[in-house]
Design a protein around this motif. Structure first.
Motif, PDB file in Angstrom:
ATOM      1  N   ASP A 167       0.908  -1.184   0.380  1.00 35.27           N
ATOM      2  CA  ASP A 167       0.026   0.075  -0.329  1.00 35.27           C
ATOM      3  C   ASP A 167       0.926   1.292  -0.395  1.00 35.27           C
ATOM      4  O   ASP A 167       0.474   2.054  -0.189  1.00 35.27           O
ATOM      5  N   ASP A 185       2.362   1.966  -3.460  1.00 34.89           N
ATOM      6  CA  ASP A 185       1.312   2.592  -4.251  1.00 34.89           C
ATOM      7  C   ASP A 185       1.141   3.992  -4.347  1.00 34.89           C
ATOM      8  O   ASP A 185       1.059   4.021  -4.789  1.00 34.89           O
ATOM      9  N   GLU A 245       3.374   5.718  -5.972  1.00 32.03           N
ATOM     10  CA  GLU A 245       3.838   5.404  -7.032  1.00 32.03           C
ATOM     11  C   GLU A 245       2.439   6.345  -7.535  1.00 32.03           C
ATOM     12  O   GLU A 245       3.143   7.358  -9.079  1.00 32.03           O
ATOM     13  N   ARG A 246       0.910   6.633  -7.538  1.00 28.81           N
ATOM     14  CA  ARG A 246       0.300   7.412  -8.067  1.00 28.81           C
ATOM     15  C   ARG A 246       0.684   8.574  -7.611  1.00 28.81           C
ATOM     16  O   ARG A 246      -0.151   9.555  -8.262  1.00 28.81           O
TER      17      ARG A 246
END
Length: 407
Positions: A82, A85, A88-89
């Motif tokens: 998580d 993520d 990276e988002r």
């Protein structure tokens, strides 16, 4: 609009703010230093070891000497995958290195800092630096926070100060029990002829043990100017932080520099002796260690470097192998990483609700990060605890407000 004051502009405080719904709350971060996210900046030699590629919460908690039981439920809700993520988002690509440590592809902690500060700026969250909290007073339905920049009133406090004695004293005055602080993650100070002038020499895999405590760890090992460091040492220092403090950092350590059992090392030596009888021992490459270290092993074993391998006695071979595989050394102190200092101790975990990271003693009071009696071995685990705890706090507050609006 309810006021949230986040005390501490480090990893936990900033990540929590970055995940809060700014439309529901008025949020202010108070940081006593002139810069925020200082530990993030220096982590991993300035590259920022964001997390560790371990995606099973049951495995992940094994890296936490203190807090492993409590963190299991936390990591089932937000774990390293998580975290990866999340960054990276926000256009921060991450990479998993060979040892499973996770870094930004940029190899710069600034990428991580920028992602969080941009999020804070977009949300118009106020950040006050050089703002030292002196005292927190519980009012009827709020908190009075007395600082070097004046007084603040908060409906909700998020306490992410790190483990400074001053911040622990403030929360102790509010009724929380504090477990005494002791250093965790430190290197061992050793004066031994074997290590002299070999600073920088490293071993890919070594085994270290403290016979007195019946404990052992393995991993990469590094000789420093002061003694020994590297994961094999840092792990053992974390797990035994409290015992080693009681011993006042004076104890005996046993090191296996080649991470091989004695009988296997003997066989390798004998095989080499048979196939290279005329080679001089000083120029022989028998084990996976540097030439300088091998020659030092021979010196402390009192063996002439020019002696032919065939002429080595069984006793001489035994001495070399003992020094390689079972070297005992006296530890006479510790050296801590000033910038990346990690401590065991802090707020007693029994007083925290780990479903929401709320204090069981103080209403509307959340706690996360190193101020808690939670710490991990090296490798991105301490940051992961901060990210996960901070995310839980933000989720709880965002949901609370949503529920109130529905009702």
């Amino acid at each position: 609009m309810k006021k949230i004051i986040i005390i501490g502009g480090g990893a936990a405080g900033f990540f929590c703010a970055a995940n809060l719904d700014e439309n529901q709350y008025h949020i202010t971060i108070l940081e006593q230093n002139s810069d925020v996210l200082q530990k993030v900046k220096v982590s991993g030699g300035g590259r920022c070891n964001v997390t560790h590629a371990c995606f099973d919460p049951r495995e992940l908690v094994q890296f936490y000497p203190r807090g492993n039981k409590e963190l299991l439920s936390v990591f089932t809700k937000f774990q390293p995958g998580d975290t990866m993520d999340w960054f990276e988002r926000r256009n921060v690509p991450l990479k998993i290195e060979q040892d499973n440590r996770v870094f930004p592809e940029s190899n710069s902690s600034q990428s991580i800092i920028n992602a969080m500060t941009q999020e804070i700026q977009q949300k118009n969250i106020e950040v006050k630096t050089k703002c030292s909290v002196k005292e927190i007073e519980k009012l009827d339905a709020a908190y009075l926070i007395k600082t070097s920049l004046g007084d603040f009133i908060a409906d909700i406090v998020i306490y992410t100060t790190g483990s400074s004695p001053k911040s622990l004293k403030i929360i102790e005055n509010l009724g929380h029990k504090i477990i005494d602080l002791v250093p965790s993650l430190f290197t061992f100070n050793i004066k031994d002829d074997l290590l002299k002038d070999l600073a920088g020499t490293s071993f890919e895999m070594a085994e270290t043990s403290i016979p007195q405590l019946k404990t052992e760890e393995s991993g990469p090992l590094l000789i420093t100017h002061w003694g020994l460091s590297g994961p094999a040492i840092l792990k053992i220092s974390a797990w035994e932080a409290i015992s080693l403090a009681k011993m006042k950092y004076h104890f005996e350590i046993e090191v296996n520099f080649i991470s091989k059992p004695i009988d296997e090392a003997e066989k390798m030596f004998m095989d080499f002796k048979q196939s290279n009888p005329k080679k001089t021992i000083g120029q022989s490459k028998i084990f996976d260690i540097t030439n300088r270290f091998w020659q030092r092993i021979l010196e402390v074993s009192k063996i002439d470097l020019n002696k032919q391998v065939a002429h080595l006695s069984g006793k001489e071979m035994q001495t070399v192998i003992e020094n390689l595989c079972r070297k005992k050394m006296k530890v006479t102190g510790k050296s801590t990483f000033k910038d990346e200092f990690v401590t065991a101790g802090g707020i007693d975990l029994k007083e925290i609700n780990f479903k929401t990271m709320t204090s069981k003693l103080l209403p509307q009071f959340y706690i996360a990060g190193e101020v808690l009696n939670i710490d991990a071995v090296t490798g991105g685990f301490n940051f992961q605890a901060c990210w996960s705890e901070a995310w839980l706090i933000a989720q709880d507050l965002n949901l609370k407000r949503d529920k109130q609006m529905i009702n």
